[in-house]
Design a protein around this motif. Structure first.
Motif, mmCIF file in Angstrom:
data_model
loop_
_atom_site.group_PDB
_atom_site.id
_atom_site.type_symbol
_atom_site.label_atom_id
_atom_site.label_comp_id
_atom_site.label_asym_id
_atom_site.label_seq_id
_atom_site.Cartn_x
_atom_site.Cartn_y
_atom_site.Cartn_z
ATOM 1 N N LYS A 100 0.844 -1.200 0.000
ATOM 2 C CA LYS A 100 0.000 0.000 0.000
ATOM 3 C C LYS A 100 0.882 1.254 0.000
ATOM 4 C CE LYS A 100 -4.322 -1.830 1.545
ATOM 5 N NZ LYS A 100 -4.983 -1.832 0.271
ATOM 6 N N LEU A 101 1.868 1.216 -0.891
ATOM 7 C CA LEU A 101 2.868 2.278 -0.998
ATOM 8 C C LEU A 101 2.783 2.961 -2.351
ATOM 9 C CD1 LEU A 101 5.481 3.782 -0.116
ATOM 10 C CD2 LEU A 101 6.759 1.823 -1.024
ATOM 11 N N ILE A 102 2.828 4.278 -2.316
ATOM 12 C CA ILE A 102 2.901 5.103 -3.523
ATOM 13 C C ILE A 102 4.217 5.856 -3.477
ATOM 14 C CG2 ILE A 102 1.918 7.126 -4.666
ATOM 15 C CD1 ILE A 102 -0.828 6.121 -3.470
ATOM 16 N N VAL A 103 4.971 5.769 -4.561
ATOM 17 C CA VAL A 103 6.230 6.495 -4.672
ATOM 18 C C VAL A 103 6.028 7.584 -5.722
ATOM 19 C CG1 VAL A 103 8.673 6.367 -5.286
ATOM 20 C CG2 VAL A 103 7.610 4.483 -4.016
ATOM 21 N N ASN A 158 13.419 14.706 -8.065
ATOM 22 C CA ASN A 158 14.163 14.195 -9.218
ATOM 23 C C ASN A 158 15.658 14.264 -8.960
ATOM 24 O OD1 ASN A 158 11.894 13.603 -10.713
ATOM 25 N ND2 ASN A 158 11.928 15.509 -11.866
ATOM 26 N N LEU A 159 16.088 15.309 -8.258
ATOM 27 C CA LEU A 159 17.496 15.460 -7.922
ATOM 28 C C LEU A 159 17.982 14.294 -7.055
ATOM 29 C CD1 LEU A 159 19.907 17.351 -8.316
ATOM 30 C CD2 LEU A 159 19.221 18.522 -6.219
ATOM 31 N N ASP A 160 17.151 13.864 -6.087
ATOM 32 C CA ASP A 160 17.506 12.700 -5.265
ATOM 33 C C ASP A 160 17.757 11.471 -6.131
ATOM 34 O OD1 ASP A 160 17.300 13.966 -2.774
ATOM 35 O OD2 ASP A 160 15.179 13.414 -2.539
ATOM 36 N N CYS A 199 16.628 3.971 -3.545
ATOM 37 C CA CYS A 199 16.254 2.555 -3.644
ATOM 38 C C CYS A 199 16.208 1.905 -2.262
ATOM 39 C CB CYS A 199 17.224 1.807 -4.551
ATOM 40 S SG CYS A 199 17.195 2.367 -6.271
ATOM 41 N N GLU A 200 17.187 2.194 -1.442
ATOM 42 C CA GLU A 200 17.219 1.637 -0.083
ATOM 43 C C GLU A 200 16.037 2.135 0.739
ATOM 44 O OE1 GLU A 200 21.120 2.426 1.553
ATOM 45 O OE2 GLU A 200 22.087 1.280 -0.049
ATOM 46 N N ALA A 201 15.694 3.399 0.610
ATOM 47 C CA ALA A 201 14.556 3.965 1.357
ATOM 48 C C ALA A 201 13.247 3.298 0.919
ATOM 49 C CB ALA A 201 14.484 5.477 1.154
ATOM 50 N N ILE A 202 13.075 3.093 -0.372
ATOM 51 C CA ILE A 202 11.872 2.421 -0.872
ATOM 52 C C ILE A 202 11.823 0.990 -0.353
ATOM 53 C CG2 ILE A 202 10.703 1.538 -2.939
ATOM 54 C CD1 ILE A 202 11.826 4.071 -4.397
ATOM 55 N N HIS A 203 12.936 0.292 -0.442
ATOM 56 C CA HIS A 203 13.001 -1.094 0.033
ATOM 57 C C HIS A 203 12.646 -1.180 1.522
ATOM 58 C CE1 HIS A 203 14.288 -5.217 0.535
ATOM 59 N NE2 HIS A 203 15.133 -4.818 1.474
ATOM 60 N N GLN A 204 13.213 -0.306 2.316
ATOM 61 C CA GLN A 204 12.938 -0.285 3.761
ATOM 62 C C GLN A 204 11.454 -0.037 4.022
ATOM 63 O OE1 GLN A 204 15.449 2.294 6.053
ATOM 64 N NE2 GLN A 204 14.239 2.036 7.911
ATOM 65 N N THR A 205 10.856 0.907 3.310
ATOM 66 C CA THR A 205 9.445 1.211 3.488
ATOM 67 C C THR A 205 8.582 0.012 3.107
ATOM 68 O OG1 THR A 205 9.860 3.556 3.075
ATOM 69 C CG2 THR A 205 7.575 2.799 2.886
ATOM 70 N N VAL A 206 8.895 -0.648 2.009
ATOM 71 C CA VAL A 206 8.141 -1.837 1.587
ATOM 72 C C VAL A 206 8.199 -2.894 2.683
ATOM 73 C CG1 VAL A 206 8.075 -3.788 -0.025
ATOM 74 C CG2 VAL A 206 8.336 -1.465 -0.893
#
Length: 118
Positions: free
Chosen positions: A56-59, A94-96, A105-112
């Protein structure tokens, strides 16, 4: 029925015209991520950049236009709506994506992982 066709066409158009940052995140990380993400997915009246149903994640990726007061107000209303539907919205500039891709990528993975455990 016509509304569904228009919606599908709009999603296809958005996928076809992704920004270079969206392409980078999709093709170099999310497309092959072990938990399925969809791109340019419609939720209510909104199209989100990337959506993971299981978490239930939106990026969302935000360009420089997201700094104007009008766009900030729109983004807040949009985020409020999405959160009311039970989704977590994770935003990156976009700069990130271009300067700190691995950290994004690590932040998204951790959140998932966190959202799928909870």
């Amino acid at each position: 029925m016509e509304e569904v066709l228009i919606s599908c066409r709009r999603a296809q158009e958005l996928r076809k015209n992704m920004t270079k940052e969206e392409r980078h995140l999709w093709y170099d990380f999310l497309k092959t991520y072990p938990v399925q993400f969809r791109r340019q997915y419609q939720i209510g009246y909104y199209y989100v950049d990337f959506f993971c149903y299981k978490a239930k994640l939106i990026v969302e990726l935000d360009g420089s236009q997201h700094c104007s007061p009008e766009v900030l107000a729109y983004d807040k209303a949009r985020t409020d709506f999405l959160q009311e539907q039970g989704f977590f919205v994770q935003r990156f500039s976009n700069l990130d994506v271009m300067k700190n891709f691995q950290a994004v990528c690590e932040a998204i993975h951790q959140t998932v992982e966190e959202r799928m455990q909870g």
